[in-house]
Design a protein around this motif. Structure first.
Motif, mmCIF file in Angstrom:
data_model
loop_
_atom_site.group_PDB
_atom_site.id
_atom_site.type_symbol
_atom_site.label_atom_id
_atom_site.label_comp_id
_atom_site.label_asym_id
_atom_site.label_seq_id
_atom_site.Cartn_x
_atom_site.Cartn_y
_atom_site.Cartn_z
ATOM 1 N N ARG A 116 7.736 21.510 4.595
ATOM 2 C CA ARG A 116 8.492 22.489 3.804
ATOM 3 C C ARG A 116 8.904 23.689 4.652
ATOM 4 N N ARG A 117 8.007 24.118 5.496
ATOM 5 C CA ARG A 117 8.280 25.297 6.309
ATOM 6 C C ARG A 117 9.221 24.992 7.466
ATOM 7 N N THR A 118 9.057 23.815 8.098
ATOM 8 C CA THR A 118 9.855 23.501 9.277
ATOM 9 C C THR A 118 11.192 22.868 8.937
ATOM 10 N N GLY A 119 11.277 22.180 7.804
ATOM 11 C CA GLY A 119 12.521 21.522 7.430
ATOM 12 C C GLY A 119 12.738 20.195 8.119
ATOM 13 N N VAL A 120 11.673 19.598 8.606
ATOM 14 C CA VAL A 120 11.744 18.321 9.313
ATOM 15 C C VAL A 120 11.501 17.193 8.309
ATOM 16 N N CYS A 121 12.184 16.054 8.492
ATOM 17 C CA CYS A 121 11.996 14.917 7.590
ATOM 18 C C CYS A 121 10.614 14.302 7.830
ATOM 19 N N SER A 122 10.165 13.447 6.917
ATOM 20 C CA SER A 122 8.815 12.902 6.986
ATOM 21 C C SER A 122 8.597 12.030 8.227
ATOM 22 N N LYS A 123 9.609 11.281 8.617
ATOM 23 C CA LYS A 123 9.495 10.434 9.807
ATOM 24 C C LYS A 123 9.243 11.283 11.045
ATOM 25 N N HIS A 124 10.040 12.313 11.221
ATOM 26 C CA HIS A 124 9.893 13.156 12.394
ATOM 27 C C HIS A 124 8.676 14.080 12.289
ATOM 28 N N GLN A 125 8.242 14.411 11.088
ATOM 29 C CA GLN A 125 7.028 15.213 10.933
ATOM 30 C C GLN A 125 5.815 14.436 11.430
ATOM 31 N N ARG A 126 5.767 13.148 11.152
ATOM 32 C CA ARG A 126 4.664 12.318 11.646
ATOM 33 C C ARG A 126 4.708 12.221 13.166
ATOM 34 N N LEU A 127 5.902 12.026 13.729
ATOM 35 C CA LEU A 127 6.036 11.971 15.181
ATOM 36 C C LEU A 127 5.687 13.315 15.827
ATOM 37 N N LEU A 128 6.080 14.383 15.167
ATOM 38 C CA LEU A 128 5.809 15.728 15.657
ATOM 39 C C LEU A 128 4.313 16.017 15.652
ATOM 40 N N ALA A 129 3.623 15.651 14.593
ATOM 41 C CA ALA A 129 2.181 15.870 14.507
ATOM 42 C C ALA A 129 1.446 15.083 15.587
ATOM 43 N N THR A 130 1.873 13.852 15.829
ATOM 44 C CA THR A 130 1.259 13.037 16.878
ATOM 45 C C THR A 130 1.490 13.657 18.253
ATOM 46 N N ALA A 131 2.695 14.145 18.497
ATOM 47 C CA ALA A 131 3.014 14.766 19.786
ATOM 48 C C ALA A 131 2.207 16.048 19.993
ATOM 49 N N ILE A 132 2.041 16.846 18.955
ATOM 50 C CA ILE A 132 1.248 18.077 19.061
ATOM 51 C C ILE A 132 -0.211 17.738 19.343
ATOM 52 N N LYS A 133 -0.734 16.732 18.671
ATOM 53 C CA LYS A 133 -2.127 16.325 18.900
ATOM 54 C C LYS A 133 -2.326 15.793 20.315
ATOM 55 N N ARG A 134 -1.365 15.065 20.834
ATOM 56 C CA ARG A 134 -1.465 14.573 22.210
ATOM 57 C C ARG A 134 -1.417 15.715 23.210
ATOM 58 N N ALA A 135 -0.540 16.681 22.968
ATOM 59 C CA ALA A 135 -0.444 17.835 23.863
ATOM 60 C C ALA A 135 -1.716 18.672 23.812
ATOM 61 N N ARG A 136 -2.344 18.779 22.645
ATOM 62 C CA ARG A 136 -3.610 19.492 22.534
ATOM 63 C C ARG A 136 -4.714 18.754 23.282
ATOM 64 N N HIS A 137 -4.722 17.449 23.177
ATOM 65 C CA HIS A 137 -5.745 16.649 23.845
ATOM 66 C C HIS A 137 -5.654 16.808 25.366
ATOM 67 N N LEU A 138 -4.457 16.931 25.882
ATOM 68 C CA LEU A 138 -4.246 17.122 27.318
ATOM 69 C C LEU A 138 -4.285 18.599 27.728
ATOM 70 N N ALA A 139 -4.612 19.476 26.781
ATOM 71 C CA ALA A 139 -4.726 20.924 27.002
ATOM 72 C C ALA A 139 -3.401 21.542 27.413
ATOM 73 N N MET A 140 -2.303 21.001 26.919
ATOM 74 C CA MET A 140 -0.997 21.595 27.172
ATOM 75 C C MET A 140 -0.668 22.643 26.111
ATOM 76 N N LEU A 141 -1.259 22.477 24.928
ATOM 77 C CA LEU A 141 -1.122 23.434 23.835
ATOM 78 C C LEU A 141 -2.506 23.938 23.464
ATOM 79 N N PRO A 142 -2.641 25.213 23.103
ATOM 80 C CA PRO A 142 -3.946 25.717 22.692
ATOM 81 C C PRO A 142 -4.336 25.185 21.312
#
Length: 74
Positions: free
Chosen positions: A34-60
């Motif tokens: 709701r806040r980002t305005g991203v469709c459900s397909k891309h929201q799932r891909l976005l969440a996975t990408a953020i979690k991967r970046a966190r796992h590799l310590a690229m994002l806090p």
């Protein structure tokens, strides 16, 4: 409209930190659809990408998380 659909992006890259930071709140939580305005397909891909970046310590993961610049250590 979904920003990823408009730009015809099929894959959200976990290495693109500048894009991922727009979808993380100031408390480092993943923003909702709701806040980002991203469709459900891309929201799932976005969440996975953020979690991967966190796992590799690229994002806090929290405010206390410090990102160390590897080039400065050497």
């Amino acid at each position: 409209m979904c920003a990823f659909c408009v730009n015809h992006i099929d894959h959200v890259d976990y290495k693109d930190i500048s894009t991922l930071r727009r979808y993380v709140s100031d408390q480092f939580k993943i923003e909702s659809r709701r806040r980002t305005g991203v469709c459900s397909k891309h929201q799932r891909l976005l969440a996975t990408a953020i979690k991967r970046a966190r796992h590799l310590a690229m994002l806090p993961t929290s405010r206390n998380h410090r990102v160390v610049d590897v080039s400065a250590v050497r």
